[in-house]
Design an enzyme around this catalytic site. Structure first.
Site, PDB file in Angstrom:
ATOM      1  N   ASP A  57       0.871  -1.166   0.000  1.00 45.30           N
ATOM      2  CA  ASP A  57       0.000   0.000   0.000  1.00 45.30           C
ATOM      3  C   ASP A  57       0.910   1.218   0.000  1.00 45.30           C
ATOM      4  O   ASP A  57       1.527   1.544   1.019  1.00 45.30           O
ATOM      5  CB  ASP A  57      -0.897  -0.007   1.240  1.00 45.30           C
ATOM      6  CG  ASP A  57      -1.819   1.200   1.312  1.00 45.30           C
ATOM      7  OD1 ASP A  57      -1.737   2.075   0.423  1.00 45.30           O
ATOM      8  OD2 ASP A  57      -2.615   1.276   2.268  1.00 45.30           O
ATOM      9  N   ASN A  84       3.306   4.181 -10.707  1.00 50.54           N
ATOM     10  CA  ASN A  84       2.083   4.224 -11.502  1.00 50.54           C
ATOM     11  C   ASN A  84       0.824   4.312 -10.641  1.00 50.54           C
ATOM     12  O   ASN A  84      -0.184   4.871 -11.076  1.00 50.54           O
ATOM     13  CB  ASN A  84       2.029   2.968 -12.385  1.00 50.54           C
ATOM     14  CG  ASN A  84       0.646   2.694 -12.934  1.00 50.54           C
ATOM     15  OD1 ASN A  84       0.166   3.387 -13.834  1.00 50.54           O
ATOM     16  ND2 ASN A  84      -0.018   1.679 -12.388  1.00 50.54           N
ATOM     17  N   ALA A  85       0.861   3.779  -9.424  1.00 56.34           N
ATOM     18  CA  ALA A  85      -0.342   3.711  -8.578  1.00 56.34           C
ATOM     19  C   ALA A  85      -0.919   5.102  -8.323  1.00 56.34           C
ATOM     20  O   ALA A  85      -0.190   6.044  -8.012  1.00 56.34           O
ATOM     21  CB  ALA A  85      -0.010   3.036  -7.248  1.00 56.34           C
ATOM     22  N   ILE A  87      -5.005   7.281  -7.393  1.00 54.43           N
ATOM     23  CA  ILE A  87      -6.460   7.292  -7.224  1.00 54.43           C
ATOM     24  C   ILE A  87      -7.042   8.373  -8.129  1.00 54.43           C
ATOM     25  O   ILE A  87      -6.634   9.530  -8.074  1.00 54.43           O
ATOM     26  CB  ILE A  87      -6.854   7.587  -5.766  1.00 54.43           C
ATOM     27  CG1 ILE A  87      -6.415   6.441  -4.847  1.00 54.43           C
ATOM     28  CG2 ILE A  87      -8.364   7.810  -5.645  1.00 54.43           C
ATOM     29  CD1 ILE A  87      -6.655   6.730  -3.376  1.00 54.43           C
ATOM     30  N   TYR A 147      -6.884  15.560  -7.735  1.00 49.96           N
ATOM     31  CA  TYR A 147      -6.094  14.741  -8.658  1.00 49.96           C
ATOM     32  C   TYR A 147      -5.076  15.603  -9.400  1.00 49.96           C
ATOM     33  O   TYR A 147      -3.885  15.273  -9.465  1.00 49.96           O
ATOM     34  CB  TYR A 147      -7.029  14.053  -9.647  1.00 49.96           C
ATOM     35  CG  TYR A 147      -6.336  13.120 -10.618  1.00 49.96           C
ATOM     36  CD1 TYR A 147      -5.876  11.880 -10.205  1.00 49.96           C
ATOM     37  CD2 TYR A 147      -6.156  13.484 -11.954  1.00 49.96           C
ATOM     38  CE1 TYR A 147      -5.248  11.015 -11.099  1.00 49.96           C
ATOM     39  CE2 TYR A 147      -5.527  12.632 -12.852  1.00 49.96           C
ATOM     40  CZ  TYR A 147      -5.074  11.400 -12.418  1.00 49.96           C
ATOM     41  OH  TYR A 147      -4.444  10.560 -13.303  1.00 49.96           O
ATOM     42  N   LYS A 151      -0.922  15.510  -8.960  1.00 49.40           N
ATOM     43  CA  LYS A 151      -0.095  15.234 -10.134  1.00 49.40           C
ATOM     44  C   LYS A 151       0.849  16.409 -10.416  1.00 49.40           C
ATOM     45  O   LYS A 151       2.001  16.197 -10.832  1.00 49.40           O
ATOM     46  CB  LYS A 151      -0.980  14.950 -11.353  1.00 49.40           C
ATOM     47  CG  LYS A 151      -1.713  13.613 -11.278  1.00 49.40           C
ATOM     48  CD  LYS A 151      -0.739  12.458 -11.164  1.00 49.40           C
ATOM     49  CE  LYS A 151      -1.432  11.117 -11.231  1.00 49.40           C
ATOM     50  NZ  LYS A 151      -0.478   9.975 -11.100  1.00 49.40           N
TER      51      LYS A 151
END
Length: 246
Positions: A57, A84-85, A87, A147, A151
């Site tokens: 996790d 890459n992980a 949400i 998000y 990023k």
């Protein structure tokens, strides 16, 4: 010539799975990290090749430390880390739950940072870190403030981390990804949230129902290019967009 050891987070579905498949098919050793050991182990069996599934996790410092300690027992040195992980969960800030806000911050930003911290001592000179960003940092989309912000943060982090590691000849690259789909997609939204998101985007002139979308299997070629770069080249930021296939 021995293959590379490539660590991929979020490897049980979507782009992570497609990357694991591509690199395993190419003969690389692929360490597949995901929260569910059962799910990532099943994916690893389907992929075949030299794969090592490990539960991780990325939002948990203890889980990340344990995962990289397990990696080190089989592979003391790694060549590539692909963060890459993430949400992807559209919502309005005023309506956001604590879990939605903290989930985005911890998984999308803190997660890559934690994985980098654990991976760096295992990377030899010439090693690479590839962090995933999103085209939404340049083209704001309604309901995606957290998000987009996380990023954007990972882009800033990546640029300065590359500078921090330059003397050790470890390269850090950013892939600013466009919209993509494919088998094994792990992105899901509640129907009501999805409808509100699509409606708000349409009001801003963004029609997700007609915009081009690329395939995971196409996108992985870009990562192969970065991993295969000659030692005297570096890609700081690779940005791509989907386009109609015909």
């Amino acid at each position: 010539m021995t293959g590379k050891v490539i660590v991929i987070t979020g490897a049980n579905g979507g782009l992570g799975r497609a990357l694991a498949q591509r690199f395993a098919d190419d003969g690389e050793t692929v360490v597949m990290l995901a929260r569910s050991l059962e799910k990532v182990s099943e994916v690893a069996r389907d992929i075949g090749g030299k794969t090592l599934p490990i539960a991780c996790d990325v939002a948990s410092p203890d889980s990340v430390r344990a995962a990289f300690a397990e990696i080190a027992r089989s592979h003391p040195k790694i060549d590539v880390l692909i963060n890459n992980a993430a949400i992807f969960n559209p919502f309005l800030i005023e309506e956001a739950t604590d879990d939605q806000i903290m989930g985005a911050v911890l998984t999308n930003f803190a997660g890559p940072v934690l994985c980098c911290r654990s991976a760096i001592p295992m990377l030899d000179r010439g090693g690479q870190i590839i962090n995933l960003s999103s085209e939404s940092v340049e083209h704001p989309v309604p309901h995606l403030l957290m998000y987009q912000s996380t990023k954007s943060a990972i882009e800033r982090f990546s640029k300065d981390l590359h500078s921090e590691l330059e003397d050790r000849n470890i390269r850090v690259s950013i892939v600013r990804a466009g919209a993509m789909v494919g088998p094994g997609s792990s992105a899901t939204m509640e129907p009501e949230a999805a409808m509100r998101f699509l409606t708000a985007a349409a009001k801003k002139g963004i029609d997700f129902m007609t915009r081009p979308v690329s395939q995971y299997a196409s996108t992985v070629h870009l990562f192969r290019t970065i991993v295969d770069l000659p030692a005297d080249l570096h890609i700081g930021l690779m940005a791509y967009q989907a386009r109609p296939a015909d």
